[in-house]
Design an enzyme around this catalytic site. Sequence first.
Site, PDB file in Angstrom:
ATOM      1  N   HIS A  68       0.941  -1.169  -0.027  1.00 54.81           N
ATOM      2  CA  HIS A  68      -0.079   0.016   0.098  1.00 54.81           C
ATOM      3  C   HIS A  68       0.940   1.339  -0.047  1.00 54.81           C
ATOM      4  CE1 HIS A  68      -4.246   1.651   1.438  1.00 54.81           C
ATOM      5  NE2 HIS A  68      -3.525   2.596   0.721  1.00 54.81           N
ATOM      6  N   HIS A  70       1.737   4.958  -1.980  1.00 58.05           N
ATOM      7  CA  HIS A  70       1.218   6.031  -3.030  1.00 58.05           C
ATOM      8  C   HIS A  70       2.479   6.633  -3.434  1.00 58.05           C
ATOM      9  CE1 HIS A  70      -3.225   5.908  -1.839  1.00 58.05           C
ATOM     10  NE2 HIS A  70      -2.667   5.658  -0.654  1.00 58.05           N
ATOM     11  N   LEU A  71       2.592   6.354  -4.677  1.00 64.18           N
ATOM     12  CA  LEU A  71       3.990   7.083  -5.585  1.00 64.18           C
ATOM     13  C   LEU A  71       3.512   8.347  -6.008  1.00 64.18           C
ATOM     14  CD1 LEU A  71       5.750   3.936  -6.924  1.00 64.18           C
ATOM     15  CD2 LEU A  71       6.387   5.028  -4.838  1.00 64.18           C
ATOM     16  N   ARG A  72       2.396   8.719  -6.535  1.00 64.34           N
ATOM     17  CA  ARG A  72       1.889   9.985  -6.712  1.00 64.34           C
ATOM     18  C   ARG A  72       2.246  10.295  -7.915  1.00 64.34           C
ATOM     19  NH1 ARG A  72      -1.598  10.007  -2.910  1.00 64.34           N
ATOM     20  NH2 ARG A  72      -0.838  11.090  -0.797  1.00 64.34           N
ATOM     21  N   ASN A 102      -4.617   6.332  -7.220  1.00 62.41           N
ATOM     22  CA  ASN A 102      -5.224   7.702  -7.255  1.00 62.41           C
ATOM     23  C   ASN A 102      -4.165   8.824  -7.511  1.00 62.41           C
ATOM     24  OD1 ASN A 102      -3.535   7.431  -4.789  1.00 62.41           O
ATOM     25  ND2 ASN A 102      -5.119   8.496  -3.704  1.00 62.41           N
ATOM     26  N   HIS A 240      -5.892  -0.800   5.582  1.00 57.01           N
ATOM     27  CA  HIS A 240      -5.843   0.027   6.617  1.00 57.01           C
ATOM     28  C   HIS A 240      -7.021  -0.311   7.586  1.00 57.01           C
ATOM     29  CE1 HIS A 240      -8.100   2.716   3.919  1.00 57.01           C
ATOM     30  NE2 HIS A 240      -7.022   3.107   3.390  1.00 57.01           N
ATOM     31  N   ASP A 313       0.692   2.413   3.765  1.00 57.76           N
ATOM     32  CA  ASP A 313      -0.200   3.588   3.332  1.00 57.76           C
ATOM     33  C   ASP A 313       0.651   4.870   3.056  1.00 57.76           C
ATOM     34  OD1 ASP A 313      -2.335   4.965   2.357  1.00 57.76           O
ATOM     35  OD2 ASP A 313      -3.570   4.897   3.979  1.00 57.76           O
ATOM     36  N   HIS A 317       2.300  13.977   1.029  1.00 56.50           N
ATOM     37  CA  HIS A 317       1.658  15.341   0.797  1.00 56.50           C
ATOM     38  C   HIS A 317       2.814  16.565   0.983  1.00 56.50           C
ATOM     39  CE1 HIS A 317      -2.473  13.993   0.117  1.00 56.50           C
ATOM     40  NE2 HIS A 317      -2.110  13.141   1.069  1.00 56.50           N
TER      41      HIS A 317
HETATM   42  O1  DOR Z   1      -4.703   9.124   4.816  1.00 53.81           O
HETATM   43  C1  DOR Z   1      -4.760   8.704   3.569  1.00 53.81           C
HETATM   44  N1  DOR Z   1      -4.112   9.155   2.434  1.00 53.81           N
HETATM   45  N2  DOR Z   1      -5.689   7.684   3.369  1.00 53.81           N
HETATM   46  C2  DOR Z   1      -5.954   7.285   2.022  1.00 53.81           C
HETATM   47  O2  DOR Z   1      -6.528   6.238   2.009  1.00 53.81           O
HETATM   48  C3  DOR Z   1      -5.652   8.041   0.781  1.00 53.81           C
HETATM   49  C4  DOR Z   1      -4.249   8.624   1.232  1.00 53.81           C
HETATM   50  C5  DOR Z   1      -3.691   9.600  -0.003  1.00 53.81           C
HETATM   51  O3  DOR Z   1      -3.788   9.303  -1.050  1.00 53.81           O
HETATM   52  O4  DOR Z   1      -3.223  10.668   0.541  1.00 53.81           O
HETATM   53 ZN    ZN Z   2      -7.032   4.078   1.706  1.00 55.73          ZN
END
Ligand code: DOR
Ligand code: ZN
Length: 449
Positions: A68, A70-72, A102, A240, A313, A317
């Site tokens: 899990h 997020h590589l963005r 996403n 999660h 996860d 940001h």
């Molecule tokens: O806290 C989170 N951030 N939960 C998620 O499910 C998505 C993730 C995000 O993409 O920033």
């Molecule tokens: Zn999530």
Amino acid sequence: MIEWKDKREFWITGVRLADPETGKIRTGSVLVQKGVIADIVRQKSVDTDLPVCDAGMYICAPGFVDIHTHLREPGYEEKETIKTGTAAAAAGGYTSVLCMANTDPVIDEPSVIEYIKRKAVEAGMCRVYVAAALTKGLGGEVINEYHFLKEAGAVALSDDGMYVTNSQVMRSAMEYALFHRLPVISHCEDNFLVKGSQMNEGYSSTRFGLKGAPAVSEEIAVNRDIRLASLTGARLHVAHVSTAGSVEMIKAAKRKGVPVTAEVTPHHLTLEDSLLENYDRNLKVNPPLRGRRDIDALRAGLRDGTIDCIATDHAPHHEIDKQVEFDKAPPGMIGLETAFAQLHTELVVKGKFELIDLVRLMTIRPAGVIGLPGGRLKKGVPADLVLIDPNEEWVLERSMIRSKSKNTPLAGKRFTGRIQGVFFEGKWRSAIFSEKRGRESSEPARRHV
Ligand code: DOR
Ligand code: ZN
């Protein structure tokens, strides 16, 4: 002594081999040839003409697998790129990550998967697997072409970050996913119940004046998806998990034979909602941090096998996005670089877990959930390995963070246990943060005990 770095053939000697399959930690040495584990012996040293990486009693385990991340990239390169995200992964001991859909564009076309795969190979830091979106644009209404996404390399399907509100859409998505033999990873939060929420609903949210999301917002969603998995036979993986009630439902479903697995994050296992007292935006995550009772239930669920594995996860940001009013800050914290140290400190040093349990939960278990090949320590598999010093004490400084975003609430925290580096296909990818020994890429120290 012959330099072993950048060699195609060398020995890693004098390590303590942590084997997640046997559950044993034993002294030994590993022969790496052309990126593959060619031999494993039980001796501390070997008589050889080949170069030797004397890893002085560090723990050597299969590289961690994060299902899990997020590589963005593409789309949010100001937060993270495939290059910085995979560098962060390697620094945290990971040799495989599964990236979430996403992005912008969303991973709902084969071309996006091809782009990510190519960038990952160029970066050369770790293996990148791709989860494609369940629905077009993560819109929750139109199901994607799973056949073509799988052909392009997708290994799982998920609208992570979003809950698929429409139960009919989720039912059909599961039916198609089953047909294509792809697991469905569900972000379980009822949209209506979590609307406008900033943290967990309870004593703390009342005290801090922040709107809360009740535990049932997750549990209603978990319940629905378990029922749909039971109806369709699809492989459901709950992302999660954060509440005691969810753990109970997953336990009952497993007992009945429903094809469901679950993961828990390092932050949900270690951080309480009461910490939000300081309104640190880096503690704002979805689902939210919960209370002590939930944390205890999550740990018990991990111990009894109800929860299958740990996943970060990792959600980078940018500082600009986070430095706004609390209710406008996006949810998420980074986690790849701190997961092991944080969990080793809290669950092993201070808690009831054994080191090998943690290794299992970060290697063979997550790999098994998605059906990935990693996480094993045996002859013939790629030489994806992590070296760990379980005794090193260190303090996380912001400047050490490899991820492009620094949104962690753990800066300044002291940990016991540190990743020394990974071998990715036999190539040394240093993890020791650059301040140590004053070099960007250091080699394992020679420290016989
Ligand atoms: O806290 C989170 N951030 N939960 C998620 O499910 C998505 C993730 C995000 O993409 O920033
Ligand atoms: Zn999530």
